[in-house]
Write a protein that holds these residues in place. Structure first.
Motif, PDB file in Angstrom:
ATOM      1  N   THR A   1     -23.797 -12.703  -0.948  1.00  0.00           N
ATOM      2  CA  THR A   1     -22.739 -13.415  -1.743  1.00  0.00           C
ATOM      3  C   THR A   1     -23.502 -14.429  -2.693  1.00  0.00           C
ATOM      4  OG1 THR A   1     -21.048 -13.605  -0.171  1.00  0.00           O
ATOM      5  CG2 THR A   1     -20.718 -15.161  -2.013  1.00  0.00           C
TER       6      THR A   1
ATOM      7  N   ARG B   1     -24.375 -16.499  -6.395  1.00  0.00           N
ATOM      8  CA  ARG B   1     -23.977 -17.134  -7.744  1.00  0.00           C
ATOM      9  C   ARG B   1     -24.946 -16.831  -8.929  1.00  0.00           C
ATOM     10  NH1 ARG B   1     -22.782 -22.120  -6.062  1.00  0.00           N
ATOM     11  NH2 ARG B   1     -20.704 -21.985  -6.009  1.00  0.00           N
TER      12      ARG B   1
ATOM     13  N   VAL C   1     -19.297 -15.840  -8.839  1.00  0.00           N
ATOM     14  CA  VAL C   1     -19.811 -15.444  -7.613  1.00  0.00           C
ATOM     15  C   VAL C   1     -19.614 -14.011  -7.609  1.00  0.00           C
ATOM     16  CG1 VAL C   1     -19.447 -15.731  -5.454  1.00  0.00           C
ATOM     17  CG2 VAL C   1     -19.410 -17.585  -6.459  1.00  0.00           C
TER      18      VAL C   1
ATOM     19  N   SER D   1     -16.105 -12.114  -6.925  1.00  0.00           N
ATOM     20  CA  SER D   1     -15.084 -12.955  -5.983  1.00  0.00           C
ATOM     21  C   SER D   1     -13.938 -13.461  -6.728  1.00  0.00           C
ATOM     22  CB  SER D   1     -16.039 -14.417  -5.659  1.00  0.00           C
ATOM     23  OG  SER D   1     -15.224 -15.135  -5.077  1.00  0.00           O
TER      24      SER D   1
ATOM     25  N   LEU E   1     -25.510 -17.645  -1.540  1.00  0.00           N
ATOM     26  CA  LEU E   1     -24.795 -18.274  -0.895  1.00  0.00           C
ATOM     27  C   LEU E   1     -24.592 -18.109   0.654  1.00  0.00           C
ATOM     28  CD1 LEU E   1     -21.725 -18.867  -3.518  1.00  0.00           C
ATOM     29  CD2 LEU E   1     -23.820 -20.019  -3.228  1.00  0.00           C
TER      30      LEU E   1
ATOM     31  N   THR F   1     -14.038 -17.681  -7.256  1.00  0.00           N
ATOM     32  CA  THR F   1     -14.647 -18.352  -8.307  1.00  0.00           C
ATOM     33  C   THR F   1     -15.246 -17.679  -9.389  1.00  0.00           C
ATOM     34  OG1 THR F   1     -16.558 -18.240  -6.807  1.00  0.00           O
ATOM     35  CG2 THR F   1     -15.439 -20.277  -6.867  1.00  0.00           C
TER      36      THR F   1
END
Length: 425
Positions: free
Chosen positions: A333, A335, A366, A360, A149, A363
């Motif tokens: 970062t 996912r 993440v 994270s 991300l 979410t």
């Protein structure tokens, strides 16, 4: 202070001392952020060896370990920011602490960087690139933008002829700020940041803009919004009890340089003399090669114009003992919807590959991954190591996704077979 340090020792080892008065000047709590690295390495004989020592600037052991033992402010996110910026739970109040408290600090720093505690330290000389190989690196870990991300890279430097910012007076803060900004706003930096830009365009636009810390901290702040939107904002520790980190002159003599493309920021006199942060393009978040190339080109210019503190054992020194050596700190970062289903396994996969790992809070799928080792290896090796490690994590995520797809396909196939059998019957 000795009695306070004794209480600190008990807190770090999960014990409470009944022999020390609770009316001590510093209030301690066993519920504060206590890092496992610190608890493991602060042994009694080491503690007794260093507890009476002070540095040239009169800093003692408490000034190093306070993040792990002092009650923290209740501001939202303060604890998370402290753990991310100071993962070892310790700070370097001045450069001399690395020598005065070497028996205490070296084992912690070695362990964090996967170096044998009994191994003699010798940090290699700087090596960002081999010839022109990394001047423009095309390495993109996720060209399809399915997993990565965003990506950032930090590096830290301190000028050789000055104390750390917290120990500088008004005039010295101004001088350091002037030395650094005169280089950052010059043509050499502009050419390093924009290698494909014409001389005329560089003449017209320059390299970027410098904002004072007061401009960053004002509300609303255009600079702060720009930094936040591009992942270039660092913890500023702008809190009432910030003197331990910033000294008595905060926020005077501090600021941030932001490049014209808003993809690189250089923080000036914020804990360290320079803290450089660069981010990947939003259209190519996995382009880790670009951010490494950008830092490489900039550091060549800075090294030519400034002299930085370098220790032959610990490399470049920082106010954050986790950021010594080559000081490069990558942060991606990502996912990872399939790997995250087994968080303990993911944590183990990251650990064996030398990656830091944090979830994270916003979410469920993440995570933030980064390199842990930056001591004992060159900048080039650090880049190659994290590239290999993250590429491997992505491949594992792909494999799990494929396995899951095949499993779902097999279930549907069995359902269709059963329907056909029922119809034929």
């Amino acid at each position: 202070m000795i009695s306070v340090l004794e209480r600190c020792y008990n807190v770090l080892h999960g014990r409470r001392s009944s022999t020390v008065s609770s009316s001590s000047a510093v209030t301690l709590s066993s519920s504060t952020y206590c890092n496992s690295f610190l608890g493991k390495h602060i042994r009694r004989h080491i503690f007794d060896t260093v507890k009476f020592r002070v540095t040239k600037l009169d800093h003692n052991l408490y000034d190093i370990i306070w993040p792990s033992v002092k009650k923290l402010p209740k501001e939202v996110g303060f604890r998370d920011a402290l753990e991310q910026d100071y993962p070892l739970g310790i700070v370097a109040p001045d450069i001399y602490a690395y020598t005065v408290f070497r028996e205490f600090l070296d084992p912690i720093i070695k362990d964090y960087n996967y170096i044998d505690i009994n191994q003699e330290l010798l940090h290699p000389v700087t090596k960002f690139m081999e010839g022109d190989r990394y001047l423009v690196s095309e390495i993109d870990l996720d060209p399809q933008r399915k997993y990565v991300l965003s990506g950032t890279l930090n590096t830290t430097r301190n000028l050789a002829d000055f104390e750390l910012p917290k120990s500088l007076n008004h005039g010295q803060l101004e001088l350091v700020e002037r030395i650094i900004t005169s280089v950052l706003l010059g043509k050499e930096v502009a050419k390093a940041l924009y290698p494909l830009t014409s001389e005329l365009e560089i003449e017209e636009k320059g390299s970027g803009t410098y904002y004072t810390m007061n401009e960053v901290l004002e509300d609303p702040s255009e600079a702060k919004l720009l930094l936040s939107n591009n992942g270039l904002l660092i913890p500023l520790w702008n809190i009432p009890d910030s003197e331990r980190l910033h000294g008595s002159h905060w926020p005077y003599g501090r600021g941030v340089f932001i490049s014209n493309g808003a993809n690189l920021a250089v923080w000036v006199n914020v804990l360290d003399h320079l803290r450089i942060v660069t981010c990947s393009d939003k259209n190519h978040p996995g382009a880790i090669g670009q951010i490494f190339s950008r830092i490489s080109r900039l550091m060549v210019v800075l090294d030519q114009n400034m002299k930085f503190i370098f220790d032959e054992k610990l490399g470049y020194l920082s106010s954050r003992p986790s950021a010594v050596g080559n000081t490069l700190q990558f942060k991606l970062t990502m996912r990872l919807p399939y790997l995250i289903k087994e968080p303990d396994n993911l944590k183990h996969l990251c650990a064996v590959r030398g990656l830091t790992h944090s979830r994270s809070t916003n979410t469920t799928d993440v995570v933030k991954l980064g390199n842990q080792q930056c001591l004992g290896i060159t900048e080039q090796q650090c880049f190659e190591d994290i590239t290999t490690a993250v590429a491997n994590i992505i491949q594992l995520e792909k494999d799990l996704a494929m396995s899951n797809s095949l499993h779902i396909a097999a279930i549907f196939l069995n359902i269709f077979k059963k329907k056909k059998l029922a119809q034929s019957a």
